[in-house]
Design an enzyme around this catalytic site. Structure first.
Site, short mmCIF file in Angstrom:
data_model
loop_
_atom_site.label_atom_id
_atom_site.label_comp_id
_atom_site.label_asym_id
_atom_site.label_seq_id
_atom_site.Cartn_x
_atom_site.Cartn_y
_atom_site.Cartn_z
N SER B 94 0.75 -1.22 0.01
CA SER B 94 -0.08 0.09 -0.02
C SER B 94 0.79 1.26 0.20
O SER B 94 1.71 1.34 -0.79
CB SER B 94 -0.81 -0.02 1.18
OG SER B 94 -2.15 0.98 1.04
N ASP B 216 -9.76 -4.33 -6.13
CA ASP B 216 -9.24 -3.49 -5.15
C ASP B 216 -9.74 -2.26 -4.99
O ASP B 216 -9.36 -1.45 -5.82
CB ASP B 216 -7.52 -3.42 -4.99
CG ASP B 216 -6.96 -3.02 -3.88
OD1 ASP B 216 -7.65 -2.36 -3.06
OD2 ASP B 216 -5.58 -2.81 -3.70
N HIS B 244 -7.57 -5.39 -0.74
CA HIS B 244 -6.51 -4.57 -0.82
C HIS B 244 -5.00 -5.42 -0.07
O HIS B 244 -4.10 -4.81 -0.05
CB HIS B 244 -6.64 -3.47 0.03
CG HIS B 244 -5.69 -2.26 -0.13
ND1 HIS B 244 -5.07 -1.88 -1.28
CD2 HIS B 244 -4.81 -1.69 0.69
CE1 HIS B 244 -4.10 -1.09 -1.11
NE2 HIS B 244 -3.75 -0.90 0.28
#
Lengths: 392, 262
Positions: B94, B216, B244
């Protein structure tokens, strides 16, 4: 102790109703429970949902089955789910007390408290995720109010702290200003005084002597005014009048010096002194010098010019008494009321007009010594009396 | 300053090369618990918590320093220096994907390859660029975070912080992996979701692998493809995993893709 407080079995509490006669309808419990139920496949799709949750959200079960939980969440909720809740579920197998808003079919937000648990197989692989929803509208509102109150008090505190800081800075600046001002005003005055004294020692005519004596008087008055102004400013700005007491050194020479200075400065006036100090006085000598100088200056300004001013100081009965008296017009009843207030000025001719701080400062000095400054005034005489206990 | 304590650094495995795992916004280094052990045989694995998360030293949280991803990249470089890392493999999930890129640009030689899991160079739409979110939606998230303290309370903080090892999860520590001081969480969220590192992508010279999940909502496939397209010579692998966090939901797939790359 604890064991005696254990709950009694249900049968003991309700003997008239046999426990076996109460049968929970588990299907109905699931569908119409006072909370919402929803189950997710490992891939995150909804495969079962109860009627309660359908009723709350306004969706039919067929509208929710096969959808992701995202279908019931707003963007913020989805992001939170992906970044916090989904990882938590995989890591600890459950989550508790998460606040989520469900979005109804009509688009309204329903605040919920949500618990969830993963059902796992013997290898730890997820079979499904069960989620329980409890309505939390009131609770959320209350939490919101708490948060708002906290934010408000934080910002108020920050503002108060900021203003306190700026107030402190200002006050420090004032302190410095007063100190610098005092220094800068006293220094030139000292050189004028020194110059006048040098000239007084040389031969000169009568006019010159008079002028020089006047200069001395003015310097003396000016120095007194500066002291008073600075003390007043300090007092008003929180510093107050501070004392450095000393009982070992006699006060008499200080009083004598004040009297002598004024005698030199005002040779036309008669100043009589009567000092009978037999005990040590625990006082600030400089401050008492200032006090007597203020009282004496006051008496010379307001008293009858042709009558003597009397300064008396004595120790008696465990007290130190210092008084300054003069003849002349008595102080009016009206003036009496405001005598010790700052900036109060009696009626005298303009050239003698002071700032009206002398008596105020004198009374503050008296107070700092735990003493009193009082006045008695009649047609006979006006007398200011300072009284302080010897042993403090 | 003790960087290892500040960032709650954990080292495992053996191998000449190191592999550094960086967690994203939301939780802590536990995000890698299903992936990192698979590499202990061939790598010295390094796990850490960003300051503000997990078992990091909260007293080191400086809103100015951590007001941009660059502050986090500096920490990553300091960890690399303290452990004397060279040519390590960086694995960032991320927002840490961009933190790793920034570190690789600031400290050449620190990393020999970058694995970016679910990266996004910018979350907010901008003209033709589709980040996936509007500025308003990000504001909504920040408000939402305030309501969701995840059981955080000031009194609990010492218990959470003093339990960096977390051998067993007591009832007390429920939700602790993803529990952060709400103010810090909000600030990190703002820094993360308002970041824009699109211009940094073209500067990357380190070999890079982008791992992109299907469906996602945080970093869409379009966003992942953009990152891959802008980083010269980088590779893109689209995973079957959804959501995610493939490192948690599909660790085997992630491990396989990483093995093929390193």
């Amino acid at each position: 102790m604890k064991s005696s407080r254990r709950c009694a079995p249900l049968s003991e509490l309700t003997p008239s109703v046999p426990a076996s006669s109460i049968i929970e309808d588990l299907e109905d419990l699931y569908e119409n429970a006072p909370c919402g139920y929803l189950s997710l496949e490992p891939g995150g799709r909804i495969f079962k949902v109860n009627k309660t949750l359908c009723n709350w959200t306004g969706y039919g079960p067929e509208e929710l089955l096969g959808k992701r939980l995202h279908h019931l969440l707003n963007i913020a909720g989805r992001m939170f789910y992906e970044t916090h809740i989904a990882p938590l579920l995989r890591m600890q197998g459950f989550f508790h007390e998460v606040a989520l808003d469900l979005v109804t079919a009509k688009g309204d937000l329903l605040p919920m408290i949500v618990n969830a648990a993963e059902r796992r197989d013997s290898e730890g692989k997820p079979i499904s995720t069960r989620i329980t929803f409890l309505r939390a509208t009131e609770r959320r509102r209350y939490e919101r109010e708490l948060l708002d109150a906290r934010d408000q008090s934080r910002s108020q505190e920050a503002a108060a702290r900021a203003s306190l800081t700026s107030e402190r800075e200002t006050s420090e600046l004032r302190e410095q200003f007063i100190a610098v001002l005092g220094h800068d005003l006293r220094n030139p005055l000292a050189s004028i005084s020194a110059g006048a004294r040098i000239l007084l020692r040389k031969p000169k005519d009568e006019t010159e002597t008079k002028v020089l004596q006047m200069m001395e008087t003015t310097v003396l008055r000016m120095a007194g005014l500066i002291d008073n102004v600075l003390d007043f400013a300090r007092g008003r700005l929180g510093g107050g009048i501070t004392l450095s007491r000393n009982a070992d050194t006699s006060i008499e020479p200080v009083l004598q010096q004040v009297v002598d200075e004024l005698r030199t400065a005002m040779p036309d006036r008669r100043i009589e002194s009567d000092f009978r100090i037999t005990q040590p006085i625990n006082c600030d000598r400089t401050r008492l010098g200032q006090l007597v100088s203020n009282l004496l200056g006051n008496a010379l300004t307001h008293g009858a010019p042709d009558k003597p001013v009397l300064v008396r100081a004595l120790t008696d009965n465990g007290m130190f008494e210092l008084s300054v008296s003069n003849a002349g017009e008595p102080i009016s009843a009206e003036a009496m009321e405001h005598l010790f207030q700052p900036f109060f000025r009696g009626r005298v001719r303009a050239s003698l007009q002071g700032l009206g701080l002398g008596l105020h400062i004198a009374s503050e000095i008296a107070r700092a010594h735990e003493g009193t400054l009082t006045v008695k005034s009649d047609s006979e005489e006006t007398r200011f009396t300072f009284l302080m206990p010897l042993r403090i | 300053m003790n960087v290892s304590a500040r960032n709650n650094v954990r080292i495992n495995g053996s191998g000449e090369k190191a592999m550094v795992f960086a967690h994203g916004f939301g939780c802590d280094q536990n995000m890698w618990r299903f992936v990192e052990p698979a590499f202990r045989n061939s790598f010295r694995t390094v796990l850490f918590d960003h300051v503000g998360a997990g078992g990091s030293d909260l007293s080191k949280y400086d809103p100015v320093k951590y007001g941009s991803l660059s502050g986090y990249a500096d920490d990553l470089i300091e960890i690399g220096r303290e452990l004397d890392l060279k040519d390590a493999v960086f694995v960032g999930h991320s927002v840490s994907a961009m933190i790793g890129i920034l570190a690789s640009l600031k400290a050449p030689g620190l990393f020999s390859s970058l694995v970016l899991v679910g990266p996004s160079a910018r979350y907010i739409d901008d003209g033709d660029y589709r980040g996936g979110f509007s500025a308003n939606q990000i504001e909504e998230l920040l408000e939402f975070l305030e309501a969701n303290h995840m059981g955080w309370s000031a009194q609990m903080a010492p218990a959470i912080m003093g339990n960096a090892d977390r051998p067993e999860l007591g009832e007390e520590l429920t939700n602790s992996f993803c529990r952060t001081d709400p103010d810090i969480a909000k600030h990190f969220a703002r820094v993360t979701f308002t970041s824009d590192n699109r211009d940094d992508l073209a500067k990357v010279t380190t070999p890079t692998l982008v791992l992109q999940c299907s469906e996602d909502i945080i970093a869409s496939t379009e966003v992942g493809e953009y990152v891959q397209r802008r980083i010269p010579g980088s590779k893109l692998v689209i995973l079957n995993a959804t959501g995610h966090c493939p490192n948690l939901s599909a660790p085997d797939e992630v491990i396989a893709a990483m093995r093929a790359f390193v």
